[in-house]
Each structure stands twice: as C-alpha cells, then as structure tokens.
Motif scaffolding. Structure first.
Motif, PDB file in Angstrom:
ATOM      1  N   ALA A  74       0.838  -1.206   0.000  1.00 42.89           N
ATOM      2  CA  ALA A  74       0.000   0.000   0.000  1.00 42.89           C
ATOM      3  C   ALA A  74       0.869   1.251   0.000  1.00 42.89           C
ATOM      4  N   TYR A 105       2.895   1.718  -3.247  1.00 38.00           N
ATOM      5  CA  TYR A 105       2.002   2.246  -4.291  1.00 38.00           C
ATOM      6  C   TYR A 105       1.763   3.739  -4.059  1.00 38.00           C
ATOM      7  N   ASN A 117      -3.834   3.374 -13.818  1.00 38.01           N
ATOM      8  CA  ASN A 117      -4.780   2.597 -13.028  1.00 38.01           C
ATOM      9  C   ASN A 117      -5.715   3.521 -12.249  1.00 38.01           C
ATOM     10  N   GLY A 177      -9.346  -3.137  -1.378  1.00 37.39           N
ATOM     11  CA  GLY A 177      -7.926  -2.822  -1.575  1.00 37.39           C
ATOM     12  C   GLY A 177      -7.794  -1.373  -1.985  1.00 37.39           C
ATOM     13  N   SER A 178      -8.418  -0.500  -1.178  1.00 35.36           N
ATOM     14  CA  SER A 178      -8.568   0.914  -1.569  1.00 35.36           C
ATOM     15  C   SER A 178      -7.248   1.670  -1.506  1.00 35.36           C
ATOM     16  N   GLY A 179      -6.296   1.185  -0.693  1.00 33.16           N
ATOM     17  CA  GLY A 179      -4.972   1.807  -0.653  1.00 33.16           C
ATOM     18  C   GLY A 179      -4.900   3.013   0.261  1.00 33.16           C
ATOM     19  N   ASP A 237      -9.341  -2.129   3.236  1.00 30.87           N
ATOM     20  CA  ASP A 237      -7.920  -2.434   3.060  1.00 30.87           C
ATOM     21  C   ASP A 237      -7.442  -3.145   4.324  1.00 30.87           C
ATOM     22  N   ALA A 241      -9.957  -5.049   6.748  1.00 38.63           N
ATOM     23  CA  ALA A 241     -10.207  -6.486   6.571  1.00 38.63           C
ATOM     24  C   ALA A 241      -9.411  -6.996   5.382  1.00 38.63           C
ATOM     25  N   MET A 245      -9.534  -2.673  -7.818  1.00 41.60           N
ATOM     26  CA  MET A 245      -8.561  -1.966  -8.647  1.00 41.60           C
ATOM     27  C   MET A 245      -7.146  -2.288  -8.172  1.00 41.60           C
ATOM     28  N   PHE A 276      -2.707  -9.335  -5.931  1.00 40.29           N
ATOM     29  CA  PHE A 276      -2.264  -9.834  -4.623  1.00 40.29           C
ATOM     30  C   PHE A 276      -3.081 -11.062  -4.197  1.00 40.29           C
TER      31      PHE A 276
END
Ligand SMILES: C[S@@+](CC[C@H](N)C(=O)[O-])C[C@H]1O[C@@H](n2cnc3c(N)ncnc32)[C@H](O)[C@@H]1O
Length: 284
Positions: free
Chosen positions: A23, A26, A60, A83-85, A112, A139, A168, A173
């Motif tokens: 995370a 990125y 992306n 997986g919002s980052g 995330d 989570a 996205m 992963f």
C-alpha cells in the motif's frame, strides 16, 4: 533544521515500518507522502528496473476515476472499494463529491488490510466531514464474509440496491491458492441486479512489450515480500466476471477504457501491462 527528504510520517498503531508494504509503496509510486524509507527504497529499486511502474499506477488510478464517474452516470450510488490503498488524490468519495450535488445520497465503503491505509482514510474522511456517508473497513478482502458483514458495510450499503464493487490493482495480490473464481462469486452473489464489478489487473500484456524482462523482475521481487504478486492475462480475468454482462468496450488495457485524454510516449509504453473491465449484473 534541514527538512529530511526521507522523513517518515508518524506511524499509526500496528504499522510495521521495518518491512515494505504494498500500500505504501504504491502511495510512493503515485507521489504520495504516506510511506517510509523502507518503502521508498523498495519502490526506487522497482522503478530502476521497471520504469513503467509509475505511469502504469497513474493509468490505473485514472481508470478508477472514470469507472466511478460512469457508475454515477448510470445511477449507481453505492461503492465498495476493495484494496482501496492509502488515500491520495482522486479517491472514490472525492469523485462522488465532485460529480454529485452537495445533498447527494451516495455511500462509499473502503476496504484495506494495511493499517496505514486505514488510519489515513479515517483521518481524511473525518477531516472532510464525510463519515456520515463514507467509511473504511480494515479487513482482508479474501474473506468476503468479513467484508460484507462488517459493521461499516452494513451501515452504509443497502444490498437490495445496486452497488459498484471495485477491485482496482488488488487482484494481483490474490494468488491461485486464494481461489479467485470462488472469491469473486461470493461477492457477485451478494449484489443486486444492476450492480457493477470493476476490475483492473497487472498483466504481461501480449508478451511483446519492450520492458517485459523488467516487469518479470518486478514480480519476482514482490514474490519475496508479504505481498506477492500474480499477473493474469485476459483469458484469466474474463471468468472473474462470471455471467455478468461486460460493458463497452469490454476487457481492454487501462487507457483504452472510455479514454478521456491522449497518452505521452512513456504512458503508451506502459499501456500493455494491465487489463481492466466493468461488468453489470443482469436482471435489473
Ligand atoms: C496497488 S494498491 C491499489 C490501491 C487502489 N485500489 C488503486 O487502484 O488506486 C493495492 C492495495 O490493496 C491492498 N491489499 C492487497 N491485498 C489485500 C487484501 N487481501 N485485503 C485487503 N487489502 C489488500 C494493499 O494494502 C494496497 O493498499
């Protein structure tokens, strides 16, 4: 005192600043500030070997923004971003705010498992007074039940109405042992007709890209971390949509999904290395 270039933000509780995190790396690719020296060091090594990682990350993010706008224009008002980052410019709730009037009825759930992403999202939502209609669940998205039954999800999402479910740059992963087909089905089954599933996923493209060796090296490095990466080609992505109807233009490279600008030369080079698509649940 001189400001250190590599100064780190204060680590929220539970954050391991000794090991690089996907995370936070990125976040560095995107030019963010929520990363530590260990993340930047990893990111720089990746960029040296595969210089397309930053333009690819930007493409992306731009696809994600176009997907949210398209969903809003189609009348969808609920978003789950898996997986919002680490939040950076152009998060889902910010696109929603930019597109809809102030008294909108949209809701957003971010998910995330990385504590920095969760801590930062919480802060941003509080600062922007958006907690009434947007929240974050910490989570593992590979546990669909944990995500779908989380208190924040129940508070913000009405599953009798359409949802835009976003995955996205997170499915790389999810490895073969995580049963991606079964996982996607568990999410799709829960959603109402008219819902959208938006996916972007790293790939070797058509295998002829000039920097393919760099990408393979990049994947090898991630395989040694706690966030190993799996690439998928177009044929492996299509089944993830199940029997949902792919929206135009289908599964394409990131900049080709309803493009709204031209690419520069480096961006054009990055183009083959990811696929994306959006499908709608039939029966609405
Ligand atoms: C490459 S970033 C993508 C961020 C954002 N979705 C975007 O496209 O701009 C991937 C994010 O997915 C998160 N992630 C990876 N595996 C996850 C999992 N199993 N459950 C929850 N989050 C996960 C990482 O922590 C990271 O924040």
């Amino acid at each position: 005192m001189t400001k250190q270039r590599d100064s780190a933000p204060r680590a929220p509780e539970g954050v391991d600043t000794e090991k690089p995190s996907a995370a936070r790396i990125y976040d560095w690719y995107l030019g963010g500030t929520q990363n530590w020296a260990v993340d930047r060091e990893f990111g720089r090594r990746m960029e040296q070997q595969w210089p397309l990682v930053r333009p690819g990350s930007k493409q992306n993010r731009e696809f994600m923004n176009r997907a949210v706008r398209a969903a809003l224009r189609a009348g969808i008002r609920q978003f789950i971003d898996l997986g919002s980052g680490v939040p950076t410019a152009g998060n889902v709730h910010e696109v929603v705010e930019a597109e809809l009037p102030e008294d909108h009825d949209a809701t957003v759930v971010y998910v995330d498992y990385e504590p920095v992403a969760v801590a930062h999202a919480t802060l941003i939502l509080e600062e922007e007074a958006a907690t009434d209609w947007a929240g974050i669940v910490q989570a593992d998205m590979r546990d669909a039940k944990a995500v779908l039954r989380a208190e924040e999800t129940k508070r913000l999402i009405d599953f009798s109405k359409p949802v835009c479910l976003m995955m996205m740059a997170v499915l790389h992963f999810v490895g073969p042992d995580d049963d991606p087909i079964g996982l996607l089905k568990a999410y799709r089954d829960k959603l109402a007709p008219g819902s959208w599933l938006a996916i972007s996923q790293m790939s070797e493209g058509d295998g002829t890209g000039k920097t393919l060796e760099g990408l393979r090296w990049f994947v090898e490095q991630y395989r040694k971390t706690s966030n190993p990466v799996w690439l998928r080609d177009r044929e492996e992505i299509e089944p993830l949509f199940g029997d949902w109807t792919l929206l135009e233009p289908g599964i394409v490279h990131l900049p080709d999904w309803r493009p709204d600008r031209k690419l520069n030369a480096l961006e054009a080079e990055a183009r083959p290395y990811a696929w994306c698509g959006i499908a709608e649940k039939p029966g609405a």
